[in-house]
Enzyme design. Structure first.
Site, PDB file in Angstrom:
ATOM      1  N   HIS A 143      -2.094   7.657   7.438  1.00 49.56           N
ATOM      2  CA  HIS A 143      -1.249   8.484   6.924  1.00 49.56           C
ATOM      3  C   HIS A 143      -1.744   9.620   6.404  1.00 49.56           C
ATOM      4  CE1 HIS A 143       2.489   6.236   6.267  1.00 49.56           C
ATOM      5  NE2 HIS A 143       2.027   4.955   5.893  1.00 49.56           N
ATOM      6  N   GLN A 192       3.312   9.868   1.187  1.00 48.25           N
ATOM      7  CA  GLN A 192       4.659   9.317   1.188  1.00 48.25           C
ATOM      8  C   GLN A 192       5.671   9.575   0.144  1.00 48.25           C
ATOM      9  OE1 GLN A 192       2.661   5.318   2.272  1.00 48.25           O
ATOM     10  NE2 GLN A 192       4.628   5.048   3.250  1.00 48.25           N
ATOM     11  N   GLY A 247       0.947  -1.087   0.065  1.00 52.25           N
ATOM     12  CA  GLY A 247      -0.171   0.141  -0.143  1.00 52.25           C
ATOM     13  C   GLY A 247       0.740   1.367  -0.078  1.00 52.25           C
ATOM     14  N   HIS A 264      -4.277   1.595   8.003  1.00 60.03           N
ATOM     15  CA  HIS A 264      -3.000   2.089   7.922  1.00 60.03           C
ATOM     16  C   HIS A 264      -2.728   3.209   7.064  1.00 60.03           C
ATOM     17  CE1 HIS A 264       1.818   1.280   8.062  1.00 60.03           C
ATOM     18  NE2 HIS A 264       1.442   1.957   6.797  1.00 60.03           N
ATOM     19  N   GLU A 265      -3.222   3.137   5.819  1.00 61.50           N
ATOM     20  CA  GLU A 265      -3.097   4.244   4.706  1.00 61.50           C
ATOM     21  C   GLU A 265      -3.958   5.347   5.151  1.00 61.50           C
ATOM     22  OE1 GLU A 265      -0.854   3.605   2.865  1.00 61.50           O
ATOM     23  OE2 GLU A 265      -0.605   1.627   2.981  1.00 61.50           O
ATOM     24  N   CYS A 311       6.142  -0.276   7.322  1.00 58.98           N
ATOM     25  CA  CYS A 311       5.867   0.956   6.561  1.00 58.98           C
ATOM     26  C   CYS A 311       6.731   1.287   5.829  1.00 58.98           C
ATOM     27  CB  CYS A 311       5.490   1.918   7.614  1.00 58.98           C
ATOM     28  SG  CYS A 311       4.942   3.821   6.899  1.00 58.98           S
ATOM     29  N   LEU A 312       6.594   1.567   4.614  1.00 54.78           N
ATOM     30  CA  LEU A 312       8.040   2.022   3.897  1.00 54.78           C
ATOM     31  C   LEU A 312       8.526   3.421   4.363  1.00 54.78           C
ATOM     32  CD1 LEU A 312       6.214   1.153   0.453  1.00 54.78           C
ATOM     33  CD2 LEU A 312       7.872  -0.132   1.505  1.00 54.78           C
TER      34      LEU A 312
HETATM   35  O1  GNR Z   1       4.084  -2.476   2.460  1.00 48.86           O
HETATM   36  C1  GNR Z   1       3.207  -2.344   3.658  1.00 48.86           C
HETATM   37  N1  GNR Z   1       3.113  -3.706   4.290  1.00 48.86           N
HETATM   38  C2  GNR Z   1       2.187  -3.496   5.388  1.00 48.86           C
HETATM   39  C3  GNR Z   1       1.950  -4.706   6.326  1.00 48.86           C
HETATM   40  C4  GNR Z   1       1.230  -4.745   7.232  1.00 48.86           C
HETATM   41  C5  GNR Z   1       0.346  -3.754   7.526  1.00 48.86           C
HETATM   42  C6  GNR Z   1       0.305  -2.463   6.617  1.00 48.86           C
HETATM   43  C7  GNR Z   1       1.358  -2.411   5.682  1.00 48.86           C
HETATM   44  S1  GNR Z   1       1.315  -1.077   4.582  1.00 48.86           S
HETATM   45  C8  GNR Z   1       3.032  -1.051   4.081  1.00 48.86           C
HETATM   46  C9  GNR Z   1       3.277   0.094   3.076  1.00 48.86           C
HETATM   47  C10 GNR Z   1       3.052   1.365   3.578  1.00 48.86           C
HETATM   48  O2  GNR Z   1       3.797   1.942   4.255  1.00 48.86           O
HETATM   49  N2  GNR Z   1       2.019   1.868   3.332  1.00 48.86           N
HETATM   50  O3  GNR Z   1       1.663   3.126   3.924  1.00 48.86           O
HETATM   51 NI    NI Z   2       2.846   3.147   5.839  1.00 53.66          NI
END
Ligand code: GNR
Ligand code: NI
Length: 171
Positions: free
Chosen positions: A140, A51, A46, A136-137, A94-95
């Site tokens: 952000h 980001q 995601g 999670h997104e 998270c990236l």
């Molecule tokens: O790549 C991602 N893996 C992930 C694993 C578990 C819960 C959420 C994520 S999102 C993350 C990519 C990212 O940072 N998205 O904002």
């Molecule tokens: Ni993230």
């Protein structure tokens, strides 16, 4: 399409609250395409526009496994509806918080209302990893990172380490 640099914590840009998009037009689809390519390259499942430094309410996602057909998803102006009372725990990453993973508890299911790649309104029922990832997104878009759901001790430790690594990389 273009791969764009991903911003990492503690960059203050990640704390911005992203603005709704006015409409889904070709310029926005170009951003969505770039986000998807950047996400695949990383690789991640995601990505929120902030980001890559764009403070707009846009998310891309693909939860397909490596041996499956790609399943790109695009969300503009997403809203969470009816989060379930029951929670589930996932190990998140998270990236923008590289090389750190920890468990976060979130509603196990929710509905998401959004505009798709063509600007059409949609409602999606989510559970499992899809529910976790969309939440999670969504965080952000509000300037929130998954480490904000952990103890202050853990969060400060991660942020200190990232700051130090960035200082060393800049030398
Ligand atoms: O790549 C991602 N893996 C992930 C694993 C578990 C819960 C959420 C994520 S999102 C993350 C990519 C990212 O940072 N998205 O904002
Ligand atoms: Ni993230």
């Amino acid at each position: 399409m273009a791969i764009r640099p991903i911003i990492t914590a503690p960059d203050p840009r990640l704390r911005q609250v992203s603005k709704p998009v006015e409409k889904v037009d070709d310029a926005l689809r170009t951003l969505m395409d770039d986000m998807l390519e950047t996400m695949y390259d990383a690789p991640g499942i995601g990505l929120a526009a902030i980001q890559i430094g764009e403070p707009v309410r846009v998310i891309v996602m693909d939860l397909a496994k490596e041996d499956e057909e790609p399943q790109p998803r695009y969300f503009a102006n997403p809203e969470i509806l009816d989060p379930s009372e029951d929670l589930s725990v996932y190990e998140e990453g998270c990236l923008s918080v590289p090389e750190y993973y920890d468990e976060v508890e979130r509603p196990a299911r929710c509905r998401v209302k959004y505009l798709d790649y063509h600007g059409e309104p949609q409602i999606l029922e989510t559970e499992g990893l899809l529910a976790t990832c969309i939440q999670h997104e969504m965080d952000h878009l509000e300037g929130v990172l998954f480490i904000d759901h952990l103890s202050r001790l853990k969060r400060d430790r991660v942020l200190r380490k990232l700051k130090k690594e960035q200082r060393l990389a800049a030398e």
